[in-house]
Design an enzyme around this catalytic site. Structure first.
Site, PDB file in Angstrom:
ATOM      1  N   SER A  17     -20.706  -5.564 -23.807  1.00 43.31           N
ATOM      2  CA  SER A  17     -20.214  -4.580 -22.848  1.00 43.31           C
ATOM      3  C   SER A  17     -18.720  -4.415 -23.062  1.00 43.31           C
ATOM      4  O   SER A  17     -17.946  -5.360 -22.849  1.00 43.31           O
ATOM      5  CB  SER A  17     -20.485  -5.051 -21.418  1.00 43.31           C
ATOM      6  OG  SER A  17     -19.619  -4.367 -20.536  1.00 43.31           O
ATOM      7  N   HIS A  42     -22.557  -1.479 -25.568  1.00 47.09           N
ATOM      8  CA  HIS A  42     -22.870  -1.154 -24.171  1.00 47.09           C
ATOM      9  C   HIS A  42     -21.626  -0.550 -23.522  1.00 47.09           C
ATOM     10  O   HIS A  42     -20.558  -1.158 -23.493  1.00 47.09           O
ATOM     11  CB  HIS A  42     -23.319  -2.426 -23.431  1.00 47.09           C
ATOM     12  CG  HIS A  42     -23.782  -2.168 -22.035  1.00 47.09           C
ATOM     13  ND1 HIS A  42     -25.035  -1.652 -21.745  1.00 47.09           N
ATOM     14  CD2 HIS A  42     -23.164  -2.336 -20.840  1.00 47.09           C
ATOM     15  CE1 HIS A  42     -25.169  -1.543 -20.432  1.00 47.09           C
ATOM     16  NE2 HIS A  42     -24.034  -1.934 -19.859  1.00 47.09           N
ATOM     17  N   ASP A  44     -20.028   1.078 -20.235  1.00 51.77           N
ATOM     18  CA  ASP A  44     -20.164   1.135 -18.770  1.00 51.77           C
ATOM     19  C   ASP A  44     -19.327   2.267 -18.186  1.00 51.77           C
ATOM     20  O   ASP A  44     -18.096   2.262 -18.306  1.00 51.77           O
ATOM     21  CB  ASP A  44     -19.717  -0.194 -18.157  1.00 51.77           C
ATOM     22  CG  ASP A  44     -20.720  -1.303 -18.414  1.00 51.77           C
ATOM     23  OD1 ASP A  44     -21.901  -1.128 -18.070  1.00 51.77           O
ATOM     24  OD2 ASP A  44     -20.312  -2.342 -18.973  1.00 51.77           O
ATOM     25  N   MET A  46     -18.212   4.067 -14.781  1.00 50.97           N
ATOM     26  CA  MET A  46     -18.116   3.864 -13.322  1.00 50.97           C
ATOM     27  C   MET A  46     -17.229   4.947 -12.731  1.00 50.97           C
ATOM     28  O   MET A  46     -16.186   5.286 -13.315  1.00 50.97           O
ATOM     29  CB  MET A  46     -17.533   2.486 -13.022  1.00 50.97           C
ATOM     30  CG  MET A  46     -18.302   1.354 -13.664  1.00 50.97           C
ATOM     31  SD  MET A  46     -17.632  -0.244 -13.188  1.00 50.97           S
ATOM     32  CE  MET A  46     -18.600  -1.330 -14.230  1.00 50.97           C
ATOM     33  N   HIS A  76     -24.385   3.235 -19.942  1.00 52.60           N
ATOM     34  CA  HIS A  76     -24.888   2.799 -18.637  1.00 52.60           C
ATOM     35  C   HIS A  76     -24.123   3.587 -17.577  1.00 52.60           C
ATOM     36  O   HIS A  76     -22.966   3.285 -17.294  1.00 52.60           O
ATOM     37  CB  HIS A  76     -24.668   1.276 -18.512  1.00 52.60           C
ATOM     38  CG  HIS A  76     -24.981   0.736 -17.161  1.00 52.60           C
ATOM     39  ND1 HIS A  76     -24.611  -0.549 -16.759  1.00 52.60           N
ATOM     40  CD2 HIS A  76     -25.634   1.268 -16.093  1.00 52.60           C
ATOM     41  CE1 HIS A  76     -25.019  -0.755 -15.534  1.00 52.60           C
ATOM     42  NE2 HIS A  76     -25.634   0.324 -15.097  1.00 52.60           N
ATOM     43  N   MET A 147     -30.277  -5.036 -13.607  1.00 50.15           N
ATOM     44  CA  MET A 147     -28.967  -5.619 -13.305  1.00 50.15           C
ATOM     45  C   MET A 147     -29.171  -7.030 -12.771  1.00 50.15           C
ATOM     46  O   MET A 147     -29.946  -7.247 -11.841  1.00 50.15           O
ATOM     47  CB  MET A 147     -28.237  -4.793 -12.229  1.00 50.15           C
ATOM     48  CG  MET A 147     -27.829  -3.396 -12.638  1.00 50.15           C
ATOM     49  SD  MET A 147     -26.811  -3.320 -14.115  1.00 50.15           S
ATOM     50  CE  MET A 147     -25.357  -4.250 -13.629  1.00 50.15           C
ATOM     51  N   ASP A 185     -28.417  -7.089 -17.709  1.00 54.38           N
ATOM     52  CA  ASP A 185     -26.978  -6.798 -17.691  1.00 54.38           C
ATOM     53  C   ASP A 185     -26.300  -7.554 -16.548  1.00 54.38           C
ATOM     54  O   ASP A 185     -26.560  -7.275 -15.379  1.00 54.38           O
ATOM     55  CB  ASP A 185     -26.792  -5.283 -17.507  1.00 54.38           C
ATOM     56  CG  ASP A 185     -25.342  -4.851 -17.626  1.00 54.38           C
ATOM     57  OD1 ASP A 185     -24.468  -5.676 -17.906  1.00 54.38           O
ATOM     58  OD2 ASP A 185     -25.096  -3.641 -17.434  1.00 54.38           O
TER      59      ASP A 185
HETATM   60  O1  LIG Z   1     -22.677  -2.982 -15.891  1.00 52.38           O
HETATM   61  C1  LIG Z   1     -21.873  -3.874 -15.812  1.00 52.38           C
HETATM   62  C2  LIG Z   1     -21.210  -4.171 -14.513  1.00 52.38           C
HETATM   63  O2  LIG Z   1     -21.624  -3.261 -13.551  1.00 52.38           O
HETATM   64  C3  LIG Z   1     -21.500  -4.676 -17.041  1.00 52.38           C
HETATM   65  O3  LIG Z   1     -22.255  -4.198 -18.140  1.00 52.38           O
HETATM   66  C4  LIG Z   1     -21.743  -6.153 -16.864  1.00 52.38           C
HETATM   67  O4  LIG Z   1     -21.172  -6.668 -15.739  1.00 52.38           O
HETATM   68  C5  LIG Z   1     -21.336  -6.950 -18.114  1.00 52.38           C
HETATM   69  O5  LIG Z   1     -20.343  -7.831 -17.868  1.00 52.38           O
HETATM   70  P1  LIG Z   1     -20.532  -9.439 -17.869  1.00 52.38           P
HETATM   71  O6  LIG Z   1     -21.337  -9.799 -19.083  1.00 52.38           O
HETATM   72  O7  LIG Z   1     -19.125  -9.901 -17.916  1.00 52.38           O
HETATM   73  O8  LIG Z   1     -21.244  -9.783 -16.591  1.00 52.38           O
HETATM   74 FE   LIG Z   2     -23.553  -2.300 -17.779  1.00 60.11          FE
END
Ligand SMILES: O=C(CO)[C@H](O)[C@H](O)COP(=O)(O)O
Ligand SMILES: [Fe+2]
Length: 239
Positions: A17, A42, A44, A46, A76, A147, A185
């Site tokens: 990520s 990946h 992200d 937001m 994502h 998640m 994730d």
């Molecule tokens: O979607 C996400 C958060 O909303 C990230 O992809 C996820 O948190 C990855 O980070 P880590 O491996 O540090 O937890």
């Molecule tokens: Fe993510």
């Protein structure tokens, strides 16, 4: 879409990520994790609306493509609404686009938009989101993303109840007859990835676990952590 039944020969994919990458050197960071053996990127997204954080959009995805990244980019979407950004990410070179079903007024239509744009489509389930959103759209899915933290931030702890939800999802996907990947994730590390795989995941997002390795100053830090993740997976499969 092949409707072949899921089988044990599925291969594991490591998906760093980039939320935890050094954004000032993003192209180089992505090159380095791919050279270290990562399979997909990946990405992200937001919007400070669906989730409290604000990150990156289609321009950054296009910039990575222009930089020369050819690996699949796994977008994502943590945004509401979703349809406008689906189109923008298709144009920006996304390979896979996933969104949270409760953020779309028309889940079936949003999935179809992704497929019509030539990308793979997926739904994302927060820890408390019911799997019933899968009903009636299984034929439009290439990926299900569970998640294992609440979305919005990297570096959170893996929520253990995800393991049972992974098993339940794996059973549903296997029973569907479709070839659908199961991604997880949040909080995935060397010390829990084997357990997560045993529960049914085949694609593993890891942000902080991979990118924090650069702080060691070791030029091979990403190779080391990705190798350790794969070794843990291989030992889990053998054991
Ligand atoms: O979607 C996400 C958060 O909303 C990230 O992809 C996820 O948190 C990855 O980070 P880590 O491996 O540090 O937890
Ligand atoms: Fe993510």
């Amino acid at each position: 879409m092949t409707a072949s039944r899921h089988n044990a020969s599925r291969f594991f994919r490591i998906a760093p990520s980039i939320l935890s990458a050094d954004f000032a050197r993003l192209g180089e960071e992505v090159d380095n994790v791919l050279a270290a053996g990562a399979d997909i990127v990946h990405f992200d997204v937001m919007d400070n609306h669906y989730v409290p954080n604000l990150t990156i959009g289609p321009m950054v995805c296009k910039a990575l493509r222009d930089h020369g990244v050819t690996a699949p980019i796994d977008v994502h979407l943590m945004v509401k609404p979703v349809d406008q950004l689906i189109g923008d990410f298709i144009d920006a070179g996304a390979s896979i686009i996933t969104f949270h079903p409760e953020a779309s007024e028309h889940v079936d239509r949003s999935l179809q938009l992704i497929r019509d744009g030539g990308c793979q489509a997926g739904l994302v389930f927060n820890p408390a989101t019911p799997l019933s959103y899968l009903d009636y759209v299984m034929d439009k899915l290439d990926m299900v993303l569970l998640m294992s933290v609440n979305p919005g931030f990297g570096g959170q702890a893996f929520i253990p109840q995800t393991l049972a939800k992974l098993r339940e999802t794996r059973a549903k996907l296997d029973a569907s007859g479709y070839d659908i990947r199961l991604e997880v994730d949040g909080g995935v590390k060397v010390d829990n990835i084997a357990e997560v795989a045993a529960a049914g995941a085949d694609t593993f997002v890891a942000g902080s676990a991979i990118f924090k390795a650069r702080r060691t100053g070791d030029p091979h830090a990403y190779d080391t952590v990705i190798r350790e993740l794969r070794e843990a997976l291989a030992q889990g499969v053998q054991g």
